[in-house]
Design a protein around this motif. Sequence first.
Motif, PDB file in Angstrom:
ATOM      1  N   GLN A 248     -11.318  -6.185  10.764  1.00  0.00           N
ATOM      2  CA  GLN A 248     -10.698  -7.495  10.580  1.00  0.00           C
ATOM      3  C   GLN A 248      -9.213  -7.384  10.914  1.00  0.00           C
ATOM      4  O   GLN A 248      -8.464  -6.686  10.226  1.00  0.00           O
ATOM      5  CB  GLN A 248     -10.901  -7.961   9.138  1.00  0.00           C
ATOM      6  N   TYR A 249      -8.803  -8.070  11.967  1.00  0.00           N
ATOM      7  CA  TYR A 249      -7.411  -7.993  12.418  1.00  0.00           C
ATOM      8  C   TYR A 249      -6.581  -9.022  11.653  1.00  0.00           C
ATOM      9  O   TYR A 249      -6.848 -10.227  11.707  1.00  0.00           O
ATOM     10  CB  TYR A 249      -7.337  -8.222  13.924  1.00  0.00           C
ATOM     11  N   VAL A 250      -5.577  -8.530  10.941  1.00  0.00           N
ATOM     12  CA  VAL A 250      -4.815  -9.360  10.008  1.00  0.00           C
ATOM     13  C   VAL A 250      -3.318  -9.175  10.230  1.00  0.00           C
ATOM     14  O   VAL A 250      -2.876  -8.238  10.902  1.00  0.00           O
ATOM     15  CB  VAL A 250      -5.159  -8.995   8.541  1.00  0.00           C
ATOM     16  N   THR A 251      -2.547 -10.061   9.637  1.00  0.00           N
ATOM     17  CA  THR A 251      -1.093  -9.921   9.644  1.00  0.00           C
ATOM     18  C   THR A 251      -0.688  -8.962   8.530  1.00  0.00           C
ATOM     19  O   THR A 251      -1.076  -9.137   7.371  1.00  0.00           O
ATOM     20  CB  THR A 251      -0.415 -11.281   9.423  1.00  0.00           C
ATOM     21  N   VAL A 252       0.072  -7.945   8.885  1.00  0.00           N
ATOM     22  CA  VAL A 252       0.631  -7.016   7.912  1.00  0.00           C
ATOM     23  C   VAL A 252       2.147  -7.111   8.024  1.00  0.00           C
ATOM     24  O   VAL A 252       2.717  -6.825   9.070  1.00  0.00           O
ATOM     25  CB  VAL A 252       0.160  -5.575   8.157  1.00  0.00           C
ATOM     26  N   ARG A 253       2.784  -7.544   6.955  1.00  0.00           N
ATOM     27  CA  ARG A 253       4.231  -7.758   6.969  1.00  0.00           C
ATOM     28  C   ARG A 253       4.874  -6.950   5.852  1.00  0.00           C
ATOM     29  O   ARG A 253       4.199  -6.395   4.980  1.00  0.00           O
ATOM     30  CB  ARG A 253       4.551  -9.241   6.797  1.00  0.00           C
ATOM     31  N   SER A 254       6.182  -6.894   5.852  1.00  0.00           N
ATOM     32  CA  SER A 254       6.904  -6.216   4.780  1.00  0.00           C
ATOM     33  C   SER A 254       6.864  -7.076   3.519  1.00  0.00           C
ATOM     34  O   SER A 254       7.001  -8.300   3.576  1.00  0.00           O
ATOM     35  CB  SER A 254       8.356  -5.973   5.178  1.00  0.00           C
ATOM     36  N   SER A 255       6.667  -6.435   2.396  1.00  0.00           N
ATOM     37  CA  SER A 255       6.711  -7.142   1.118  1.00  0.00           C
ATOM     38  C   SER A 255       8.105  -7.007   0.505  1.00  0.00           C
ATOM     39  O   SER A 255       9.012  -6.424   1.099  1.00  0.00           O
ATOM     40  CB  SER A 255       5.655  -6.573   0.161  1.00  0.00           C
ATOM     41  N   ARG A 256       8.261  -7.502  -0.695  1.00  0.00           N
ATOM     42  CA  ARG A 256       9.538  -7.418  -1.401  1.00  0.00           C
ATOM     43  C   ARG A 256       9.708  -6.078  -2.113  1.00  0.00           C
ATOM     44  O   ARG A 256      10.733  -5.832  -2.742  1.00  0.00           O
ATOM     45  CB  ARG A 256       9.625  -8.555  -2.430  1.00  0.00           C
ATOM     46  N   LEU A 257       8.694  -5.199  -2.010  1.00  0.00           N
ATOM     47  CA  LEU A 257       8.692  -3.955  -2.774  1.00  0.00           C
ATOM     48  C   LEU A 257       8.827  -2.739  -1.865  1.00  0.00           C
ATOM     49  O   LEU A 257       8.607  -2.823  -0.655  1.00  0.00           O
ATOM     50  CB  LEU A 257       7.389  -3.843  -3.582  1.00  0.00           C
ATOM     51  N   HIS A 258       9.160  -1.613  -2.469  1.00  0.00           N
ATOM     52  CA  HIS A 258       9.227  -0.349  -1.720  1.00  0.00           C
ATOM     53  C   HIS A 258       8.946   0.791  -2.689  1.00  0.00           C
ATOM     54  O   HIS A 258       9.037   0.627  -3.923  1.00  0.00           O
ATOM     55  CB  HIS A 258      10.598  -0.165  -1.061  1.00  0.00           C
ATOM     56  N   ASP A 259       8.579   1.964  -2.136  1.00  0.00           N
ATOM     57  CA  ASP A 259       8.303   3.096  -3.011  1.00  0.00           C
ATOM     58  C   ASP A 259       9.592   3.841  -3.353  1.00  0.00           C
ATOM     59  O   ASP A 259      10.687   3.475  -2.908  1.00  0.00           O
ATOM     60  CB  ASP A 259       7.239   4.023  -2.395  1.00  0.00           C
ATOM     61  N   LYS A 260       9.456   4.923  -4.143  1.00  0.00           N
ATOM     62  CA  LYS A 260      10.653   5.619  -4.629  1.00  0.00           C
ATOM     63  C   LYS A 260      11.393   6.359  -3.523  1.00  0.00           C
ATOM     64  O   LYS A 260      12.538   6.777  -3.723  1.00  0.00           O
ATOM     65  CB  LYS A 260      10.270   6.586  -5.745  1.00  0.00           C
ATOM     66  N   TRP A 261      10.736   6.533  -2.363  1.00  0.00           N
ATOM     67  CA  TRP A 261      11.407   7.168  -1.233  1.00  0.00           C
ATOM     68  C   TRP A 261      12.053   6.148  -0.303  1.00  0.00           C
ATOM     69  O   TRP A 261      12.598   6.499   0.715  1.00  0.00           O
ATOM     70  CB  TRP A 261      10.423   8.027  -0.457  1.00  0.00           C
ATOM     71  N   GLY A 262      11.922   4.865  -0.634  1.00  0.00           N
ATOM     72  CA  GLY A 262      12.535   3.811   0.160  1.00  0.00           C
ATOM     73  C   GLY A 262      11.646   3.194   1.207  1.00  0.00           C
ATOM     74  O   GLY A 262      12.067   2.270   1.917  1.00  0.00           O
ATOM     75  N   SER A 263      10.403   3.680   1.335  1.00  0.00           N
ATOM     76  CA  SER A 263       9.473   3.084   2.305  1.00  0.00           C
ATOM     77  C   SER A 263       9.036   1.705   1.821  1.00  0.00           C
ATOM     78  O   SER A 263       8.622   1.551   0.662  1.00  0.00           O
ATOM     79  CB  SER A 263       8.249   3.978   2.493  1.00  0.00           C
ATOM     80  N   VAL A 264       9.125   0.713   2.692  1.00  0.00           N
ATOM     81  CA  VAL A 264       8.746  -0.648   2.331  1.00  0.00           C
ATOM     82  C   VAL A 264       7.234  -0.742   2.163  1.00  0.00           C
ATOM     83  O   VAL A 264       6.466  -0.168   2.937  1.00  0.00           O
ATOM     84  CB  VAL A 264       9.225  -1.642   3.404  1.00  0.00           C
ATOM     85  N   THR A 265       6.798  -1.439   1.131  1.00  0.00           N
ATOM     86  CA  THR A 265       5.379  -1.645   0.880  1.00  0.00           C
ATOM     87  C   THR A 265       4.849  -2.744   1.795  1.00  0.00           C
ATOM     88  O   THR A 265       5.358  -3.869   1.759  1.00  0.00           O
ATOM     89  CB  THR A 265       5.137  -2.039  -0.581  1.00  0.00           C
ATOM     90  N   PRO A 266       3.840  -2.473   2.622  1.00  0.00           N
ATOM     91  CA  PRO A 266       3.276  -3.525   3.461  1.00  0.00           C
ATOM     92  C   PRO A 266       2.501  -4.550   2.624  1.00  0.00           C
ATOM     93  O   PRO A 266       1.921  -4.202   1.588  1.00  0.00           O
ATOM     94  CB  PRO A 266       2.321  -2.761   4.398  1.00  0.00           C
ATOM     95  N   TYR A 267       2.494  -5.784   3.089  1.00  0.00           N
ATOM     96  CA  TYR A 267       1.686  -6.844   2.480  1.00  0.00           C
ATOM     97  C   TYR A 267       0.643  -7.261   3.505  1.00  0.00           C
ATOM     98  O   TYR A 267       0.982  -7.722   4.600  1.00  0.00           O
ATOM     99  CB  TYR A 267       2.545  -8.036   2.077  1.00  0.00           C
ATOM    100  N   THR A 268      -0.628  -7.104   3.162  1.00  0.00           N
ATOM    101  CA  THR A 268      -1.732  -7.450   4.055  1.00  0.00           C
ATOM    102  C   THR A 268      -2.204  -8.859   3.742  1.00  0.00           C
ATOM    103  O   THR A 268      -2.678  -9.128   2.632  1.00  0.00           O
ATOM    104  CB  THR A 268      -2.887  -6.451   3.886  1.00  0.00           C
ATOM    105  N   GLU A 269      -2.083  -9.760   4.695  1.00  0.00           N
ATOM    106  CA  GLU A 269      -2.480 -11.155   4.494  1.00  0.00           C
ATOM    107  C   GLU A 269      -3.964 -11.319   4.829  1.00  0.00           C
ATOM    108  O   GLU A 269      -4.380 -11.092   5.963  1.00  0.00           O
ATOM    109  CB  GLU A 269      -1.643 -12.076   5.372  1.00  0.00           C
ATOM    110  N   THR A 270      -4.756 -11.730   3.840  1.00  0.00           N
ATOM    111  CA  THR A 270      -6.187 -11.919   4.055  1.00  0.00           C
ATOM    112  C   THR A 270      -6.612 -13.380   3.951  1.00  0.00           C
ATOM    113  O   THR A 270      -7.802 -13.683   3.986  1.00  0.00           O
ATOM    114  CB  THR A 270      -6.993 -11.079   3.059  1.00  0.00           C
ATOM    115  N   VAL A 271      -5.652 -14.268   3.821  1.00  0.00           N
ATOM    116  CA  VAL A 271      -5.914 -15.706   3.939  1.00  0.00           C
ATOM    117  C   VAL A 271      -5.429 -16.143   5.312  1.00  0.00           C
ATOM    118  O   VAL A 271      -4.322 -15.804   5.730  1.00  0.00           O
ATOM    119  CB  VAL A 271      -5.192 -16.496   2.837  1.00  0.00           C
ATOM    120  N   GLY A 272      -6.262 -16.890   6.014  1.00  0.00           N
ATOM    121  CA  GLY A 272      -5.917 -17.333   7.367  1.00  0.00           C
ATOM    122  C   GLY A 272      -7.115 -17.211   8.267  1.00  0.00           C
ATOM    123  O   GLY A 272      -8.256 -17.470   7.847  1.00  0.00           O
ATOM    124  N   SER A 273      -6.893 -16.796   9.493  1.00  0.00           N
ATOM    125  CA  SER A 273      -7.988 -16.633  10.457  1.00  0.00           C
ATOM    126  C   SER A 273      -7.539 -15.659  11.529  1.00  0.00           C
ATOM    127  O   SER A 273      -6.346 -15.366  11.674  1.00  0.00           O
ATOM    128  CB  SER A 273      -8.379 -17.980  11.082  1.00  0.00           C
TER     129      SER A 273
END
Length: 323
Positions: A248-273
């Motif tokens: 399933q090909y989806v939009t993956v964008r940056s979220s407002r969060l990150h881990d303790k090493w500074g890597s941004v947490t991806p947000y996977t959008e599963t609403v849409g088409s």
Amino acid sequence: MAWTGGRTGWTGSSRRTVLAAGLAAGLSPLVAGCQTGEDGKSPFTGKDGAGDKVLAVKIDNVAAARPQTGLEDADILYTEEVEAGLSRILAVFASRLPDLVGPVRSARESDLELLRQFGHPALAYSGAQAKLRPTLESAPITALPPGKAPDAYVRSTDRAAPHNLYLRPARALEAAPDASAPADIGFRFGAAPAKGGTRTTQQEVRYPAARFSFTWSESRDRWLVAMDGTPFRTTGAGQLGVATVVVQYVTVRSSRLHDKWGSVTPYTETVGSGDALILRDGKKYQAEWSRGTADNGTTFTTPEGHSLPFAPGPVWVALIPKG
């Protein structure tokens, strides 16, 4: 007050609008307490025996966490991108519960959007970032971190933390009396389409720092899973195989969060088409997926708009960034 977490959170009034729209479109509302079909088939696998409650478990998937335990009993296995381009698994159980499953790891914000289509499921996870905890606590799930169900978790002595936390699913569900029963999430099962599809023996999918391949096995009537070129095994059942693979090909964008090493947490959008591939019975089918709101299930159709049924059995859904 109804959940308002995330981009697709809902309020009481918006939820009524969603349900009305779903009924107008011929879809059943996907809410807690919905029942399975009269034929007794699971809405997650198309096979006999649906189970009583939906339990989702967040599973570690780095090298130190493999081989995992209990995944051969999952009805649905979702893979998604996490920090540093790695992958993590969200395993959904209902029809069968293993004695033990894991290693269990932390939840992500996009899990909540994905799980809305299951009604009010239980979600077992090892923890979450401090900024995410209020959203988890107000979401329409029964949250089951170790603090909420301490008797359900055990630590293995043969692995180092944090890759050694395991869940006893039956005990976890004792702490989730209000968890949803399995209900329609949009999957359809049945015979393969009479026309279309391309004969294929292998399909590969990639995350920035992880790679999965699915190889058709005539003898097992399953797609056998490999990761980074190595068979994807479980401790109790050898190489994992599934009846249907959904890419399933989806939009993956940056979220407002990150881990303790500074890597941004991806947000996977599963609403849409968007576009999808369906692998079943040794063939690959071009498909389109659609999910109008977080309360709706996800439908898969041919490019001409006809329902594209899955092969009865466990389903692997790879949520892959569209490019």
